[in-house]
Scaffold this active site. Structure first.
Site, PDB file in Angstrom:
ATOM      1  N   HIS A 388       0.898  -1.277   0.146  1.00 58.87           N
ATOM      2  CA  HIS A 388       0.044  -0.173  -0.004  1.00 58.87           C
ATOM      3  C   HIS A 388       0.723   1.284  -0.031  1.00 58.87           C
ATOM      4  CE1 HIS A 388      -3.842   2.188   1.265  1.00 58.87           C
ATOM      5  NE2 HIS A 388      -2.906   3.205   1.683  1.00 58.87           N
ATOM      6  N   GLU A 389       1.657   1.314   0.899  1.00 59.19           N
ATOM      7  CA  GLU A 389       2.321   2.626   1.173  1.00 59.19           C
ATOM      8  C   GLU A 389       3.497   2.736  -0.078  1.00 59.19           C
ATOM      9  OE1 GLU A 389       1.285   4.791   2.890  1.00 59.19           O
ATOM     10  OE2 GLU A 389       0.200   3.476   4.400  1.00 59.19           O
ATOM     11  N   HIS A 392       1.770   4.373  -2.789  1.00 67.64           N
ATOM     12  CA  HIS A 392       1.969   5.884  -2.513  1.00 67.64           C
ATOM     13  C   HIS A 392       3.134   6.442  -3.090  1.00 67.64           C
ATOM     14  CE1 HIS A 392      -1.965   6.522  -0.593  1.00 67.64           C
ATOM     15  NE2 HIS A 392      -1.407   6.046   0.405  1.00 67.64           N
ATOM     16  N   HIS A 395       3.736   6.778  -6.658  1.00 70.69           N
ATOM     17  CA  HIS A 395       2.768   7.661  -7.257  1.00 70.69           C
ATOM     18  C   HIS A 395       3.700   9.159  -6.935  1.00 70.69           C
ATOM     19  CE1 HIS A 395      -1.488   9.516  -7.182  1.00 70.69           C
ATOM     20  NE2 HIS A 395      -0.850  10.089  -8.211  1.00 70.69           N
TER      21      HIS A 395
END
Length: 598
Positions: A388-389, A392, A395
């Protein structure tokens, strides 16, 4: 006793490299001191922004570079403060930084009213006279759409000066919840002692030991319950300050002001709640299924996180978690995975919990490279948090690489898409890899948990935030009794009749830091739905879908968030992505029931 290590005991290779931003605190201090000179130069443009396109460009370029400097300064002191929230050195540095930025904002409060006063005809001529000004067309267009909410220069300066004061509820809550609040130890069924903290709570709730889960649950909520009036006063103050700033800018309420800041229609938020309400039967069905599989007469909230197939649950070393995440993202191509590998090998990640460290997990997109905070505990959930992180992080990396600083910071609405898409691809990888029935049940349950935790629970949070905002808009004071009553009501609505909604869970609002993030949480749910759609598109279509997706990740805020997602192939203005995700949730439960019935 399960001991939490001190920061000094964590190996350096498991900590993030803050020296990549500044080699020392002294270097940071020197850079901070230069903000005053930037303020003087930028202030000299007051009253001149309508002179010419070149003057406007010169101001905006200097402002953009100063903002980029301030962002790096913020990242350094905030990342250092989060390493140990008890460390007064970095609390003080963060305070000095905030004071400097508020002073800078107050000094530059003239710019928005002056930019608003430039006529369309004049601005068109500015673009023609100064082609370099095109760099700021997106920024200027977005700024000028808010013309009705921009005040006089004097009023703007006053609001800017109040910015530091407005951060007080969030700042105090952080110190209260992460640094000062202590919880009693929890005993397991064998009498072993376990430390309870914000960071250890969820891993303890994952335990197969129901005695430990119950004791940890009661310990945490007793801690918050002892200070429920303080917590309520802080959340009330947060909502009051949002109300003040929204009304000062002529919005009807803080809800509209918040979504307008990212150019997301309020209908998207309301449509999400409506679509989830129509599908609450699926959530209630999941609760019944969990109760049945655990063989319990009564299901409590401390039974919500424990794995349903206990003997499949195992500790996952961090090295293994990294390799699995890397392998699972093969559909994204080697260019994408090379960024992931760079982060793994160059200390982008602060891996393990230490005493005083900020709880939870996040990614911060600094210009030098992203910084990822984890409190990794070796669980499957921790492995998904890593995926998940790092979504980020990639991105942020791509947006910083492909956009000018002023267009690099993607808005909150799209922030959760990249992270959740990584999670969805990891889940597909693990499901396709396993041939063991128990492991498949375990993984499907984890997938169901993601729907429960991200789509349903975050929508419940969003509805809670919307409702307490309405209360404050109507002049009510948010007391502990009011907050507990509303939170209990929503838990009963969302989880249904097959779970015990107790006094402890009614206090959960007090431990959720996201209620200080200004209508943030709904975007976890919308982002999850968009990510489910995008992950399936990538797996089905391959390279063309990856290309569109990477273009989205590289877009920063160069377009509206709705348009950025449309470019990747998902339209969030309707309810179709939400309904499609909820349909998948139902199909996964069908498979789960079939597997356990065999």
């Amino acid at each position: 006793m399960s001991k939490i290590r001190n920061r000094s005991e964590i190996p350096v290779e498991d900590t993030w490299a803050t020296e990549d931003m500044y080699p020392s605190d002294a270097a940071w201090e020197q850079e901070l001191a230069t903000l005053d000179g930037d303020k003087q130069v930028l202030s000299s443009f007051a009253g001149r922004l309508s002179e010419s396109g070149k003057t406007l460009y010169d101001y905006l370029y200097r402002m953009e570079m100063t903002d980029a400097k301030a962002s790096l300064l913020a990242n350094y002191c905030m990342r250092k403060a989060d390493e140990d929230t008890r460390d007064a050195t970095y609390q003080a540095m963060s305070g000095r930084f905030m004071s400097a930025v508020v002073a800078l904002g107050a000094a530059l409060s003239f710019d928005t009213p002056e930019i608003m006063a430039i006529s369309e005809e004049t601005l068109t001529q500015f673009y023609a006279d100064c082609p370099e000004l095109e760099r700021y067309r997106r920024y200027l267009t977005n700024l000028r759409r808010k013309k009705a909410h921009i005040l006089t220069p004097a009023e703007e300066k006053l609001l800017a000066s109040a910015g530091e004061l407005a951060q007080t509820p969030d700042t105090v809550y952080g110190m209260f919840a992460d640094a000062d609040l202590k919880f009693g130890d929890a005993l397991d069924a064998g009498g072993k002692v376990h430390s309870v903290s914000q960071g250890t709570f969820v891993p303890l709730q994952n335990s197969a030991d129901r005695v430990l889960r119950k004791n940890a649950y009661e310990s945490l909520y007793q801690g918050f319950g002892n200070f429920k009036n303080t917590a309520a006063a802080l959340l009330n103050a947060q909502n009051k300050q949002l109300k003040f700033f929204a009304e000062a800018r002529h919005y009807r309420n803080a809800f509209e002001a918040s979504l307008d800041s990212t150019n997301v229609p309020t209908s998207v938020y309301l449509n999400l709640i409506e679509a989830v309400h129509k599908n609450l039967d699926k959530m209630h069905r999941y609760v019944r299924l969990r109760k049945k599989m655990l063989g319990l007469d009564e299901l409590h909230f401390y039974d919500i996180y424990t794995p349903l197939v206990a003997d499949v649950d195992r500790k996952i070393p961090f090295s293994e978690a990294k390799q699995t995440v890397y392998d699972s993202l093969a559909p994204m191509g080697e260019a994408y995975r090379s960024i992931l590998k760079e982060g793994f090998e160059n200390r982008w990640i602060d891996v393990y919990q230490n005493t005083g460290k900020r709880s939870g997990a996040y990614s911060a997109g600094a210009a030098v490279h992203p910084y990822v905070l984890l409190n990794y505990s070796g669980t499957l959930d921790g492995q998904f948090t890593l995926a998940h992180e790092m979504g980020h992080a990639i991105h942020s990396y791509l947006s910083n690489k492909h956009q000018n600083p002023i267009d690099a910071h993607y808005v909150i609405f799209v922030a959760e898409v990249a992270s959740t898409c990584n999670e969805a691809l990891l889940m597909e990888y693990l499901l396709n890899k396993t041939t063991d029935k128990k492991e498949r049940i375990y993984l499907i349950n984890h997938f169901l948990e993601q729907f429960k935790g991200t789509l349903y629970r975050q929508t419940m949070f969003a509805e809670f935030e919307l409702n307490i905002g309405k209360m404050v808009a109507e002049g009510q004071t948010l007391t502990a009794d009011i907050l507990c009553a509303e939170y209990r009501r929503l838990n009963e609505l969302y989880f249904g009749p097959d779970i015990v909604v107790d006094d402890q869970i009614a206090l959960e609002w007090a431990r959720i830091p996201h209620f200080y993030y200004d209508y943030y949480v709904f975007q976890y749910a919308t982002g999850y739905c968009a990510a489910i759609a995008l992950s399936r598109k990538i797996l089905k279509e391959g390279a063309p879908a990856v290309e569109d997706y990477v273009s989205f990740l590289s877009g920063g805020c160069s377009k509206t968030p709705i348009d950025l997602l449309k470019g990747a192939g998902v339209d969030m203005t309707g309810t179709e992505p939400v309904e499609a995700a909820l349909q998948l949730f139902g199909e996964l439960m069908d498979e789960m029931e079939k597997l356990i019935g065999e």
